[in-house]
Design an enzyme around this catalytic site. Structure first.
Site, PDB file in Angstrom:
ATOM      1  CG  ASP A  14      -0.405   0.209   2.522  1.00  0.00           C
ATOM      2  OD1 ASP A  14       0.842   0.355   2.613  1.00  0.00           O
ATOM      3  OD2 ASP A  14      -1.156   0.257   3.506  1.00  0.00           O
ATOM      4  CB  CYS A  37       0.686  -2.616   4.487  1.00  0.00           C
ATOM      5  SG  CYS A  37       0.336  -3.686   5.890  1.00  0.00           S
ATOM      6  CB  THR A  40       1.735  -3.305  10.795  1.00  0.00           C
ATOM      7  OG1 THR A  40       0.558  -3.713  10.075  1.00  0.00           O
ATOM      8  CG2 THR A  40       1.452  -2.044  11.601  1.00  0.00           C
ATOM      9  CG  HIS A  68       9.754 -25.795  10.074  1.00  0.00           C
ATOM     10  ND1 HIS A  68       9.912 -25.899  11.442  1.00  0.00           N
ATOM     11  CD2 HIS A  68      10.871 -26.349   9.531  1.00  0.00           C
ATOM     12  CE1 HIS A  68      11.067 -26.509  11.716  1.00  0.00           C
ATOM     13  NE2 HIS A  68      11.675 -26.772  10.572  1.00  0.00           N
ATOM     14  CG  HIS A  95       8.157 -29.362   8.629  1.00  0.00           C
ATOM     15  ND1 HIS A  95       7.887 -28.937   9.912  1.00  0.00           N
ATOM     16  CD2 HIS A  95       9.460 -29.742   8.615  1.00  0.00           C
ATOM     17  CE1 HIS A  95       8.987 -29.041  10.645  1.00  0.00           C
ATOM     18  NE2 HIS A  95       9.958 -29.535   9.882  1.00  0.00           N
TER      19      HIS A  95
HETATM   20  C1  RB5 Z   1      -1.990   2.531   6.585  1.00  0.00           C
HETATM   21  O1  RB5 Z   1      -2.033   3.686   7.342  1.00  0.00           O
HETATM   22  C2  RB5 Z   1      -1.819   1.330   7.493  1.00  0.00           C
HETATM   23  O2  RB5 Z   1      -2.964   1.113   8.238  1.00  0.00           O
HETATM   24  C3  RB5 Z   1      -1.471   0.100   6.683  1.00  0.00           C
HETATM   25  O3  RB5 Z   1      -0.327   0.355   5.937  1.00  0.00           O
HETATM   26  C4  RB5 Z   1      -1.163  -1.168   7.462  1.00  0.00           C
HETATM   27  O4  RB5 Z   1      -0.255  -0.926   8.480  1.00  0.00           O
HETATM   28  C5  RB5 Z   1      -2.325  -1.947   7.901  1.00  0.00           C
HETATM   29  O5  RB5 Z   1      -2.180  -3.102   8.382  1.00  0.00           O
END
Ligand code: RB5
Length: 149
Positions: free
Chosen positions: A12, A69, A71, A102, A137
């Site tokens: 993203d 993204c 996180t 695995h 596995h």
């Molecule tokens: C975008 O602000 C953020 O929410 C997205 O990149 C991600 O971290 C969501 O899981």
């Protein structure tokens, strides 16, 4: 000459710069990169991009995928909704190696707001350098694939 293995990349808006660094690294490692964007930094919705990358892997067009993204979590959740996809979020190289060895993960997710570029590239190299070990596995991965939600 053997054809290059294909890998799909997507993210993203939160991870565009890191995705470009990952794309170069993966190409340097000998993979044919299918970067499906987005190309511009406007705010977008990670489920769209996670699903699109996952479909490229599930269809067999690409052998593996790397998605990013902020996180790594949201886009991973979207990818794992596509049948046949096993995607894990990794912030360390050990985990990235183990999800191949695995769990036979076919996609890796990284959080661009969690790890720096150097760490991310190490994670990518560990993921791509590992092979599924099969054996016990394979039994467990088969159990994942046999389960429905
Ligand atoms: C975008 O602000 C953020 O929410 C997205 O990149 C991600 O971290 C969501 O899981």
């Amino acid at each position: 000459m053997t054809a290059a293995k294909r890998i799909v990349l997507s993210s993203d808006h939160a991870a565009i710069d890191l995705r470009q660094a990952v794309a170069k690294h993966v190409a340097d490692l000998g993979w044919e990169v299918v970067d499906i964007g987005p190309k511009t930094p406007e705010s977008t919705h990670y489920p769209i991009h996670g699903k699109a990358a996952a479909e490229a892997v599930a269809s067999g067009d690409c052998q593996l995928g790397i998605i990013l993204c902020g996180t790594g979590q949201g886009i991973m959740m979207a990818a794992n909704k596509v049948p046949g996809i096993r995607c894990g979020v990794c912030s360390d190289a050990f985990s990235a190696r183990m999800i191949r060895q695995h769990n036979d993960a076919n996609m890796l997710s990284i959080g661009a707001r969690v790890v720096g570029e150097g760490q991310a590239l190490d994670i990518v190299a560990a993921f791509l350098g590992a092979e599924f070990e099969g054996g016990r596995h394979a039994t467990r991965v088969g159990m994942i694939e046999a389960s429905t939600d």
